[in-house]
Scaffold this active site. Structure first.
Site, PDB file in Angstrom:
ATOM      1  N   GLN A 223       0.861  -1.182   0.000  1.00 13.35           N
ATOM      2  CA  GLN A 223       0.000   0.000   0.000  1.00 13.35           C
ATOM      3  C   GLN A 223       0.898   1.232   0.000  1.00 13.35           C
ATOM      4  O   GLN A 223       1.733   1.398   0.883  1.00 13.35           O
ATOM      5  CB  GLN A 223      -0.907   0.010   1.220  1.00 13.35           C
ATOM      6  CG  GLN A 223      -1.915   1.155   1.193  1.00 13.35           C
ATOM      7  CD  GLN A 223      -2.734   1.212   2.468  1.00 13.35           C
ATOM      8  OE1 GLN A 223      -2.199   1.450   3.535  1.00 13.35           O
ATOM      9  NE2 GLN A 223      -4.035   0.990   2.347  1.00 13.35           N
TER      10      GLN A 223
ATOM     11  N   TYR B 274      -6.466  10.883   3.500  1.00 19.17           N
ATOM     12  CA  TYR B 274      -5.047  11.058   3.216  1.00 19.17           C
ATOM     13  C   TYR B 274      -4.962  12.078   2.065  1.00 19.17           C
ATOM     14  O   TYR B 274      -5.966  12.627   1.640  1.00 19.17           O
ATOM     15  CB  TYR B 274      -4.420   9.719   2.844  1.00 19.17           C
ATOM     16  CG  TYR B 274      -4.107   8.814   4.029  1.00 19.17           C
ATOM     17  CD1 TYR B 274      -5.001   8.669   5.091  1.00 19.17           C
ATOM     18  CD2 TYR B 274      -2.922   8.098   4.096  1.00 19.17           C
ATOM     19  CE1 TYR B 274      -4.720   7.848   6.169  1.00 19.17           C
ATOM     20  CE2 TYR B 274      -2.621   7.273   5.170  1.00 19.17           C
ATOM     21  CZ  TYR B 274      -3.530   7.152   6.207  1.00 19.17           C
ATOM     22  OH  TYR B 274      -3.243   6.342   7.276  1.00 19.17           O
TER      23      TYR B 274
ATOM     24  N   ARG C 107      -9.912  -7.176  10.153  1.00 21.71           N
ATOM     25  CA  ARG C 107      -9.974  -7.578  11.556  1.00 21.71           C
ATOM     26  C   ARG C 107     -10.139  -9.088  11.742  1.00 21.71           C
ATOM     27  O   ARG C 107      -9.560  -9.670  12.682  1.00 21.71           O
ATOM     28  CB  ARG C 107     -11.122  -6.834  12.248  1.00 21.71           C
ATOM     29  CG  ARG C 107     -10.864  -5.364  12.444  1.00 21.71           C
ATOM     30  CD  ARG C 107     -12.122  -4.614  12.860  1.00 21.71           C
ATOM     31  NE  ARG C 107     -13.115  -4.589  11.793  1.00 21.71           N
ATOM     32  CZ  ARG C 107     -14.338  -4.073  11.911  1.00 21.71           C
ATOM     33  NH1 ARG C 107     -14.716  -3.553  13.076  1.00 21.71           N
ATOM     34  NH2 ARG C 107     -15.168  -4.053  10.903  1.00 21.71           N
TER      35      ARG C 107
END
Length: 395
Positions: free
Chosen positions: A103, A173, A349
């Site tokens: 990423q 971002y 998760r």
């Protein structure tokens, strides 16, 4: 899509030029396991566990394209000194039969300038809720530098053995903050209309594609909804997705939601661990979060496949392969994604809780995730990301 024609999520699949052993992707969950901007044994071991657990591809998060693009002072920055460690990581993942993605992105106003020692950049001058310092309005020279740095990062990722890069266009971002009309108050060619606000994101994706060609896969992680009034919204996300498809710069889209600046829990449905966040914050953030944190760290109900309804609207608008993120915890939800026309699923998760979940689902389709969505794993991103309920890797 008829059930009998939907692809098998656990069968091999092609993503751009890359062949994956199945259609599951370990989503980017910031590990905080690099030190001094370099790969550590802990970071390698983290991704090896997920690769050995059966995913088709694991994603290394978050690797900054420039020093001022970090969210903190320890993150990996794409530079020659990092190459040997990154190559060691990709080789270790490949030894387990999985592919590996990096990423890449620039944190923009999400950067903590106290920790990075550098000014945070944003579309407009503002006060950072992260560092309580001023966010600098990026100049066109800053933006040109950031665009070039994305291309350089992608090129280096290919050189050190990554199979893909995932370009971060979400969570407010830098690229996402430019997309947001709430954050972007510019009056130049990067502000105002959606075409102007999307200019930076589209330039970044073109630079990445030009840098790697078809050597590796290119994914874009794009917000559908910032989760704040006046922010980027789904109708605009559909248009940007169409522009990305028009440009031919991406092999797959992964749609996300939320703002790391203004509404971080909007992506992470489930419990809001306000008290735990306050406990790890330095002053004055500790006191602020303790007193009014529930206004910022909000709680949203969890359900499996919780981003499907919105992502379905993007799915209908483009022909690009798409990755479904959000509440992917079991085989029925994976199969539902395939029937809806998504080519891949991304899991965060649930895999922190059980890195071997994919192997277990393959052995028994009735397997249910042990993740209870208490979201205390989010708090561990300050010390080394892990599930607080899972046995320690060292125990």
């Amino acid at each position: 899509m008829p059930e009998d024609s939907a692809p098998d999520v656990l069968a091999p699949a092609t993503l751009g030029p890359v062949r994956l052993r199945n259609r599951t992707i370990k989503a980017a969950t910031y590990e905080n396991m690099a030190r001094g901007g370099l790969v550590t044994d802990a970071l390698v071991d983290f991704h090896v566990r997920h690769a050995a657990g059966g995913v088709g591809m694991t994603t290394v998060a978050y690797c900054a394209v420039t020093p001022d693009g970090r969210t903190d002072g320890e993150q990996i920055v794409w530079r020659p000194e990092a190459a040997a460690g990154l190559r060691r990581l990709t080789e270790a993942v490949h030894d387990q039969g999985a592919a590996v993605s990096a990423q890449i992105g620039h944190s923009g106003p999400v950067a903590n300038s106290v920790k990075t020692g550098l000014p945070a950049l944003g579309p407009s001058r503002s006060r950072s809720l992260v560092s309580l310092r001023t966010v600098k309005a990026a100049t066109t020279a800053d933006l040109d530098r950031v665009v070039r740095a994305h291309g350089d990062a992608a090129r280096m990722a290919a050189e050190v053995g990554f199979d893909a890069v995932e370009v971060h266009l979400g969570h407010n971002y830098l690229a996402s903050s430019f997309l947001s009309p709430k954050l972007n108050k510019r009056r130049d060619s990067y502000g105002g209309s959606l075409a102007n606000r999307a200019r930076l994101a589209l330039r970044i994706m073109r630079a990445v594609r030009e840098a790697v060609g078809d050597r590796i896969a290119v994914l874009a992680k794009l917000n559908m909804d910032d989760g704040v009034p006046g922010g980027f919204w789904l109708d605009e996300a559909v248009t940007v997705a169409r522009w990305l498809e028009r440009d031919g710069t991406v092999d797959a889209l992964e749609m996300t939601v939320g703002s790391s600046l203004l509404n971080p829990m909007y992506l992470f449905k489930g419990d809001a661990p306000v008290r735990e966040f306050a406990a790890v914050m330095p002053e004055p953030l500790h006191t602020g979060v303790k007193l009014v944190g529930n206004r910022f760290i909000r709680e949203y109900p969890y359900q499996d496949g919780y981003l499907l309804d919105d992502a379905r609207q993007v799915r209908a608008a483009v022909d690009l392969p798409m990755v479904l993120l959000g509440g992917i915890t079991n085989r029925p939800t994976m199969d539902a994604a395939m029937r809806e026309g998504f080519q891949f699923v991304a899991m965060g998760r649930a895999l922190l809780r059980e890195p071997d979940l994919i192997n277990r689902v393959a052995a028994d389709p009735g397997t249910r995730s042990l993740c209870n969505h208490n979201n205390k794993c989010m708090v561990t991103t300050f010390t080394g990301t892990r599930c607080v309920l899972a046995p320690s890797a060292d125990s």
